[in-house]
Design an enzyme around this catalytic site. Sequence first.
Site, short mmCIF file in Angstrom:
data_model
loop_
_atom_site.label_atom_id
_atom_site.label_comp_id
_atom_site.label_asym_id
_atom_site.label_seq_id
_atom_site.Cartn_x
_atom_site.Cartn_y
_atom_site.Cartn_z
N SER A 151 79.85 -51.44 -48.63
CA SER A 151 78.45 -51.72 -48.31
C SER A 151 78.11 -51.17 -46.93
O SER A 151 79.01 -50.89 -46.12
CB SER A 151 78.25 -53.25 -48.31
OG SER A 151 76.95 -53.61 -47.89
N SER A 181 79.92 -55.41 -31.92
CA SER A 181 78.47 -55.61 -32.06
C SER A 181 77.86 -55.71 -30.67
O SER A 181 78.57 -56.01 -29.70
CB SER A 181 78.22 -56.91 -32.82
OG SER A 181 76.83 -57.22 -32.84
N TYR A 198 79.65 -65.93 -34.48
CA TYR A 198 79.67 -64.47 -34.66
C TYR A 198 79.91 -63.79 -33.31
O TYR A 198 80.80 -62.94 -33.19
CB TYR A 198 78.35 -64.00 -35.27
CG TYR A 198 78.25 -62.52 -35.49
CD1 TYR A 198 79.12 -61.86 -36.37
CD2 TYR A 198 77.29 -61.75 -34.83
CE1 TYR A 198 79.02 -60.49 -36.58
CE2 TYR A 198 77.19 -60.39 -35.04
CZ TYR A 198 78.04 -59.76 -35.92
OH TYR A 198 77.94 -58.41 -36.14
N LYS A 209 83.01 -61.42 -31.99
CA LYS A 209 82.80 -60.02 -31.61
C LYS A 209 83.14 -59.77 -30.14
O LYS A 209 83.60 -58.69 -29.78
CB LYS A 209 81.36 -59.60 -31.93
CG LYS A 209 81.05 -59.55 -33.43
CD LYS A 209 81.88 -58.48 -34.15
CE LYS A 209 81.44 -58.29 -35.59
NZ LYS A 209 82.16 -57.20 -36.28
N THR A 231 71.16 -52.80 -42.97
CA THR A 231 72.18 -52.98 -44.02
C THR A 231 71.95 -54.36 -44.65
O THR A 231 70.97 -55.03 -44.35
CB THR A 231 73.61 -52.96 -43.43
OG1 THR A 231 73.78 -54.14 -42.64
CG2 THR A 231 73.86 -51.73 -42.57
N1 LIG Z 1 74.08 -54.16 -39.54
C1 LIG Z 1 74.01 -54.56 -38.28
O1 LIG Z 1 72.91 -54.76 -37.71
C2 LIG Z 1 75.26 -54.75 -37.47
C3 LIG Z 1 75.13 -54.93 -36.08
C4 LIG Z 1 76.28 -55.13 -35.33
C5 LIG Z 1 77.52 -55.12 -35.91
N2 LIG Z 1 77.63 -54.95 -37.26
C6 LIG Z 1 78.98 -54.98 -37.83
O2 LIG Z 1 79.16 -53.88 -38.69
C7 LIG Z 1 80.13 -54.20 -39.69
C8 LIG Z 1 79.60 -53.80 -41.05
O3 LIG Z 1 78.46 -54.58 -41.34
P1 LIG Z 1 77.24 -54.05 -42.24
O4 LIG Z 1 76.05 -54.09 -41.40
O5 LIG Z 1 77.61 -52.81 -42.94
O6 LIG Z 1 77.11 -55.31 -43.24
P2 LIG Z 1 77.31 -55.44 -44.83
O7 LIG Z 1 76.43 -54.46 -45.51
O8 LIG Z 1 77.14 -56.88 -45.11
O9 LIG Z 1 78.82 -55.01 -45.06
C9 LIG Z 1 79.88 -55.85 -44.70
C10 LIG Z 1 81.17 -55.28 -45.25
O10 LIG Z 1 82.26 -56.12 -44.84
C11 LIG Z 1 83.04 -56.45 -45.99
N3 LIG Z 1 83.62 -57.79 -45.88
C12 LIG Z 1 82.99 -58.96 -45.63
N4 LIG Z 1 83.86 -59.98 -45.70
C13 LIG Z 1 85.07 -59.44 -46.01
C14 LIG Z 1 86.35 -59.97 -46.24
N5 LIG Z 1 86.61 -61.30 -46.21
N6 LIG Z 1 87.37 -59.13 -46.53
C15 LIG Z 1 87.15 -57.80 -46.60
N7 LIG Z 1 85.95 -57.23 -46.40
C16 LIG Z 1 84.92 -58.04 -46.10
C17 LIG Z 1 82.05 -56.42 -47.16
O11 LIG Z 1 82.73 -56.13 -48.39
P3 LIG Z 1 83.08 -57.18 -49.56
O12 LIG Z 1 81.98 -58.19 -49.61
O13 LIG Z 1 83.20 -56.31 -50.76
O14 LIG Z 1 84.39 -57.77 -49.16
C18 LIG Z 1 81.17 -55.23 -46.77
O15 LIG Z 1 81.76 -54.03 -47.21
C19 LIG Z 1 80.40 -55.70 -39.52
O16 LIG Z 1 81.61 -55.89 -38.82
C20 LIG Z 1 79.22 -56.19 -38.72
O17 LIG Z 1 79.53 -57.34 -37.97
C21 LIG Z 1 76.53 -54.77 -38.05
#
Ligand SMILES: NC(=O)c1ccc[n+]([C@@H]2O[C@H](COP(=O)([O-])OP(=O)(O)OC[C@H]3O[C@@H](n4cnc5c(N)ncnc54)[C@H](OP(=O)(O)O)[C@@H]3O)[C@@H](O)[C@H]2O)c1
Length: 263
Positions: free
Chosen positions: A15, A139, A152, A156, A187
Site C-alpha cells: 500500500s 515521520s 505514534y 517514530k 495514502t
Molecule cells: N502517509 C503519510 O502521511 C505518512 C507520513 C509520515 C510517515 N508515514 C509512514 O510511512 C510508512 C508507510 O505508510 P503509508 O502512508 O504508505 O500508509 P499505508 O498506505 O497505510 O501503508 C502502510 C503499510 O504498512 C504495512 N503494515 C501495517 N501494519 C503491518 C504489520 N503489522 N506488519 C507488516 N506490515 C504492516 C501495511 O501492509 P499490510 O496491512 O498488508 O500488512 C501497508 O503496506 C509508515 O511507516 C508511516 O508511518 C506516512
Amino acid sequence: MDYNNKTVWITGASSGIGEELAKQFAEQGAKVILSARNIDKLNQVKDELKGEGHRVIPLDLSKPETVLQDVSAQIDSLGPIDILINNGGVSQRSLFLENDFKVYRQLMEVNYFGLIALTKAVLPSMVARKSGSVVAISSVAGKVGSKFRTGYSGSKYAVVGFMDCLRAEVAQHNIHCLTICPGSIKTAIAHNSLNGQGEAQNKPEPSIENGMNVNVAASKMLTAIYNKKDEVVIGQGLSGWAPFIKRFFPSLFNRLTAKVEYK
Ligand SMILES: NC(=O)c1ccc[n+]([C@@H]2O[C@H](COP(=O)([O-])OP(=O)(O)OC[C@H]3O[C@@H](n4cnc5c(N)ncnc54)[C@H](OP(=O)(O)O)[C@@H]3O)[C@@H](O)[C@H]2O)c1
C-alpha cells in the site's frame, strides 16, 4: 539512477509509500522484495512491477521475534540485499486520556521493534560485504509532537534515535543509514490509523487527502537514497516546515500545537 542487479527489500509494500517505492525502484532496474501482511495485495503489486526477479516475503511486523527468527533462517538463500527500506507502519489518532494502554504496545511493536528485528536479520550480511543502505521511514511526527499521536510520535521518535546510533556504529563498515521523515502524504494512512481501542479508524482526514502525492514523495525518497543522505524531511506546507519551526521557534510551536487539532 541505475539499480540494475540491485536488490531492494521494502516493507509495507502492499500500500501507499511502500507500493510506490516498489514501482519506482523496479522502473530503475532493481529486483524488489515486497513484504507486508496482505499476501494477495503484495502479489498484485509484484505482478504490476516492471522487470523480472521480484519476490514476495510476507511479514507481520507486530511479531518481531518471529520476523527475526524467520528472516535470519533464510537470509543466506536470498542473495545480497543492497537496500533495506523499513517502511511498514501504522499511525494513531486518539487522545492519551482516552487510549487503552495496549495501543502503545501495538504501535511500538510494528513501528519500532518490527523495524529493529528486520534490520537485525539483514544487516550482518551487509556488514560482511561492506556495502548496503538501511533506510527507515520515520515521520515528521518523529521530529515534532502534536495532538492525537502520543503513541505514534513516541514510536517514530524512537526510530530517529535508533537510526542515529546505528549510523554511528556501522559507518566503519561502509553502511549507509538514512532516516526519512515524511510529512502528510496522500495514502491510506489515515484510514488505517488506530483509535483509542487499537482498531483502524477507517476514515479520511483533510491533512492526508491534501497531502503530497505519493509518487512525488517516493521519487524524492529515491533521490535521497541515491545521494546517500543521513536524514531528510519530505513534505509540503505545514507538515514539511514543522521540524524547522519547532527547532528555531520552540515556544511558538508548542503554543500552536496546544491550540490546533491537526488532522
Ligand atoms: N502517509 C503519510 O502521511 C505518512 C507520513 C509520515 C510517515 N508515514 C509512514 O510511512 C510508512 C508507510 O505508510 P503509508 O502512508 O504508505 O500508509 P499505508 O498506505 O497505510 O501503508 C502502510 C503499510 O504498512 C504495512 N503494515 C501495517 N501494519 C503491518 C504489520 N503489522 N506488519 C507488516 N506490515 C504492516 C501495511 O501492509 P499490510 O496491512 O498488508 O500488512 C501497508 O503496506 C509508515 O511507516 C508511516 O508511518 C506516512
